[in-house]
Enzyme design. Structure first.
Site, short mmCIF file in Angstrom:
data_model
loop_
_atom_site.label_atom_id
_atom_site.label_comp_id
_atom_site.label_asym_id
_atom_site.label_seq_id
_atom_site.Cartn_x
_atom_site.Cartn_y
_atom_site.Cartn_z
N GLY A 1 0.61 -1.35 0.09
CA GLY A 1 -0.34 -0.16 -0.36
C GLY A 1 0.79 1.42 -0.30
O GLY A 1 0.39 2.79 -0.58
N GLU B 1 1.88 2.28 -3.69
CA GLU B 1 0.61 2.11 -4.08
C GLU B 1 -0.01 3.73 -4.13
O GLU B 1 -0.17 4.26 -4.41
CB GLU B 1 -1.05 1.12 -3.58
CG GLU B 1 -0.64 -0.44 -3.87
CD GLU B 1 -1.64 -1.19 -3.99
OE1 GLU B 1 -1.81 -1.44 -1.89
OE2 GLU B 1 -2.71 -1.58 -4.30
N GLU C 1 2.28 -7.76 -1.54
CA GLU C 1 1.29 -8.62 -1.13
C GLU C 1 1.14 -10.28 -1.74
O GLU C 1 0.93 -10.69 -0.99
CB GLU C 1 -0.08 -7.91 -1.97
CG GLU C 1 -0.29 -6.42 -1.44
CD GLU C 1 0.58 -5.76 -2.22
OE1 GLU C 1 1.69 -5.76 -2.88
OE2 GLU C 1 0.49 -4.22 -1.70
C1 HXC Z 1 1.98 -4.31 10.50
C2 HXC Z 1 4.12 -4.07 10.36
C3 HXC Z 1 5.03 -3.85 9.08
C4 HXC Z 1 3.56 -3.84 7.94
C5 HXC Z 1 6.72 -3.70 9.23
N1 HXC Z 1 5.99 -3.91 10.49
N2 HXC Z 1 5.75 -3.75 8.31
N3 HXC Z 1 3.51 -3.69 11.00
N4 HXC Z 1 2.51 -4.10 8.52
N5 HXC Z 1 2.73 -3.88 6.54
C6 HXC Z 1 6.03 -3.54 12.03
C7 HXC Z 1 7.18 -5.23 12.01
O1 HXC Z 1 6.49 -6.26 12.62
C8 HXC Z 1 7.68 -4.61 13.18
O2 HXC Z 1 7.02 -5.02 14.81
C9 HXC Z 1 7.95 -3.69 12.44
O3 HXC Z 1 7.35 -2.76 12.11
C10 HXC Z 1 9.10 -3.89 12.22
O4 HXC Z 1 9.34 -4.48 10.81
P1 HXC Z 1 10.98 -5.80 10.41
O5 HXC Z 1 10.05 -6.22 9.62
O6 HXC Z 1 11.04 -6.18 12.04
O7 HXC Z 1 12.30 -4.61 10.26
P2 HXC Z 1 12.99 -4.66 9.19
O8 HXC Z 1 13.23 -5.96 9.29
O9 HXC Z 1 13.44 -4.42 9.26
O10 HXC Z 1 12.40 -4.83 7.94
C11 HXC Z 1 11.35 -4.11 7.05
C12 HXC Z 1 10.51 -4.42 6.08
C13 HXC Z 1 9.44 -5.72 6.83
C14 HXC Z 1 11.47 -5.30 4.82
C15 HXC Z 1 9.16 -3.04 5.70
O11 HXC Z 1 9.22 -5.59 7.93
C16 HXC Z 1 8.56 -6.39 5.58
O12 HXC Z 1 9.08 -6.96 4.82
N6 HXC Z 1 7.11 -5.75 5.78
C17 HXC Z 1 5.64 -6.47 5.09
C18 HXC Z 1 5.88 -5.19 4.31
C19 HXC Z 1 4.36 -6.12 3.38
O13 HXC Z 1 4.68 -6.97 3.54
N7 HXC Z 1 4.33 -4.82 2.65
C20 HXC Z 1 2.84 -5.05 1.86
C21 HXC Z 1 1.39 -5.02 2.86
S1 HXC Z 1 -0.37 -5.33 2.64
P3 HXC Z 1 7.70 -5.34 16.00
O14 HXC Z 1 6.76 -4.84 16.81
O15 HXC Z 1 8.41 -6.72 15.90
O16 HXC Z 1 9.14 -4.20 16.64
C22 HXC Z 1 -0.38 -4.08 2.02
C23 HXC Z 1 -2.10 -4.90 1.21
C24 HXC Z 1 -2.36 -3.47 0.33
O17 HXC Z 1 -0.25 -2.75 1.65
C25 HXC Z 1 -3.57 -3.26 0.52
C26 HXC Z 1 -3.35 -1.58 0.56
C27 HXC Z 1 -3.51 -0.46 1.56
#
Ligand code: HXC
Length: 259
Positions: free
Chosen positions: A108, A111, A131
């Protein structure tokens, strides 16, 4: 002024500033607050151009996965309307806009960046639509806006694999428009948007509408839209200012009044 998102206005530029540590995850509240800021930026006369900015560390790591985890089909069937409402409101702001990207712009977050007219990224920024790794697909316009920006094969590469790309690759495929050193992202975005402050507001609005709306139409319909928008600009004061200034002083010196 929202809890996690605020509109900061200075020198004619509105900055929609995301501030939800650690990753600016876009939960439902953040989405609503972005939409409110985009509406305010649309209506305010003292905002000529808009920057979307997540701070020095991260743009946005996507939807809040922890919030989405427990959602049912019917929950999401309602929530997806909010996703599309906030992104569409942002994309349709009738003013130039840029996403100033530091760190991650994922899911997102990517996006959100694609709803702006331009994307300016720091050298170590990373973008992606991961995603698929969660068993879903982009849901806030990503399958459509990414495809329109980079073409279907590159969009499929990113969306099928979920891989992250660095700023230089994003620049090469047209997902970002400029890359600058990390510590200059916001300043460079301000400098870029400042070129529109004092511009012919209605002509900029018409240009954006003709390109964005016209691009969705067949050529004849797009040309018809351009004809109407072009003719309508002859009702603005700025077009008198622009043409008179050219005749008297030469090109590029007009002091537009935005009316
Ligand atoms: C909730 C998230 C998050 C997310 C990171 N965090 N991304 N929480 N939603 N999208 C949280 C982690 O759980 C963690 O919380 C803290 O942020 C730090 O993240 P880490 O993973 O420990 O850090 P790092 O190793 O530096 O990695 C960063 C990252 C990774 C590469 C951004 O976190 C990641 O891959 N995040 C997910 C990205 C993703 O899949 N996005 C798409 C989402 S779906 P704690 O509490 O443990 O410290 C989407 C659907 C679209 O967007 C719909 C429209 C909006």
């Amino acid at each position: 002024m929202g809890e996690f998102v605020r509109l900061e206005v200075a020198d004619g530029i509105g900055t929609i500033r995301l501030d939800r540590p650690k990753m600016n995850a876009l939960n439902l509240q953040v989405q609503t607050e972005i939409e409110e800021c985009a509406r305010e930026a649309t209506l305010r006369d003292d905002v000529a151009a808009v920057i979307v900015y997540g701070g020095e560390r991260v743009f946005a790591a996507g939807a809040d996965i922890k919030e989405m985890q427990s959602m049912s089909y019917t929950d999401m069937a309602v929530a997806v309307e909010g996703l599309h409402s906030f992104t569409t409101t942002l994309a349709r702001m009738p003013k130039p806009s840029v996403a100033a990207i530091t760190g991650y712009a994922l899911g997102g977050g990517c996006e959100l960046a694609m709803c702006c007219d331009f994307r300016l990224a720091g050298e170590s920024a990373q973008l992606g639509q991961p995603e698929i790794l969660l068993g879903i697909i982009p849901g806030a316009g990503g399958t459509q806006r990414l495809t329109r920006l980079v073409g279907p094969a590159k969009a499929k590469d990113l969306i099928f694999s979920g891989r992250f790309i660095k700023a230089d690759e994003a620049l090469a495929i047209g997902l970002v428009d400029r890359v600058v050193p990390d510590d200059q992202v916001y300043a460079a975005a301000r400098e870029w948007m400042s070129t529109f402050v004092g511009g012919p507001r209605f002509a900029l609005k018409a240009a954006k509408e003709a390109i964005d709306r016209g691009g969705e139409l067949d050529l004849d319909s797009g040309l018809a839209l351009e004809k109407s928008l072009f003719s309508a600009l002859f009702a603005t004061h700025d077009r008198f200012v622009g043409m008179e200034s050219f005749v008297v002083n030469g090109p590029g010196k007009a002091q537009f009044e935005g009316r």
